[in-house]
Design an enzyme around this catalytic site. Structure first.
Site, mmCIF file in Angstrom:
data_model
loop_
_atom_site.group_PDB
_atom_site.id
_atom_site.type_symbol
_atom_site.label_atom_id
_atom_site.label_comp_id
_atom_site.label_asym_id
_atom_site.label_seq_id
_atom_site.Cartn_x
_atom_site.Cartn_y
_atom_site.Cartn_z
ATOM 1 N N SER A 65 0.845 -1.194 0.000
ATOM 2 C CA SER A 65 0.000 0.000 0.000
ATOM 3 C C SER A 65 0.875 1.235 0.000
ATOM 4 C CB SER A 65 -0.908 0.029 1.230
ATOM 5 O OG SER A 65 -1.533 1.289 1.368
ATOM 6 N N TYR A 113 -2.710 -1.798 10.147
ATOM 7 C CA TYR A 113 -2.642 -1.779 8.686
ATOM 8 C C TYR A 113 -1.312 -1.191 8.227
ATOM 9 C CZ TYR A 113 -3.876 -0.578 3.841
ATOM 10 O OH TYR A 113 -3.886 -0.454 2.479
#
Length: 215
Positions: free
Chosen positions: A75, A96
């Protein structure tokens, strides 16, 4: 769960005989967004975003042919300071971001471990992508805190103009096909000597915000 992944891999081997390509595309972002912060959200995020990826590679590894390709979804947001550790996002956001950052080193080490077999390992890092990970009420509220403070639920129409700020190119997000196209290239023989790479499809977002949004 590793044992479930192993069962799926073994069933695939029975039917197809070998594995040439692994795509580890696990991802969740359990945000707090006004709800009580719960440390288990960190555990949930890291279980899927980090351990889920590592388990996928682990069960496939014994069956990989020489010259295979392992593709891991990271990401760009996880690479940018301050995008996943906003206090409003809570422990899930931190889980995350930590998981996606940890995958960078994992890819580099695994690429070295498998290089002698000509197996390449690369990570692809999307910016905001037009999937449910972006298109949800929590993310809309994140981009429109002014409406949240007024007690209103932000909508996609409210938030989407703000999505464009994140990228250097004037787009609100990329499409899943943009990531899939890179995945197809990395799975092909055309990328046979590309390994250990962190490849962003981010429309310039990391270059625009190297120190985090607004920095």
């Amino acid at each position: 769960e590793r044992h479930e992944l192993r069962e799926a891999v073994e069933a695939g081997i029975v039917e197809f005989g070998k594995i040439d390509i692994v795509v580890a595309n696990a991802g969740i972002l359990p945000m707090a967004m006004g709800r009580p912060h719960d440390a288990m959200s960190f555990v949930d995020a890291s279980d899927v975003d980090l351990l889920g990826v590592m388990n996928t590679v682990a069960v496939a590894l014994p069956h990989l042919t020489d010259g295979a390709s392992v593709i891991i979804t990271g990401s760009t947001a996880g690479m940018i300071t301050g995008t996943t550790d906003n206090p409003a996002m809570g422990p899930g956001g931190r889980g995350y971001g930590w998981s996606k950052r940890t995958l960078i080193g994992y890819v580099e080490e695994m690429s070295m471990a498998l290089a002698s077999r000509m197996i390449r390992v690369n990570a692809i890092h999307p910016t905001n992508c037009n999937t449910h990970l972006l298109q949800n009420d929590g993310m809309y509220s994140m981009f429109r805190p002014d409406l949240t403070q007024q007690g209103k639920q932000a909508s996609r129409e409210d938030a989407e103009p703000l999505f464009t700020i994140f990228q250097a190119m004037p787009i609100p997000y990329i499409e899943p096909d943009d990531m899939a196209n890179l995945g197809v290239f990395l799975a092909s023989e055309e990328s046979r000597y590309i390994t250990g790479q962190q490849i962003r499809v981010d429309a310039g977002s990391l270059l625009k915000w190297p120190n985090g949004p607004g920095g």
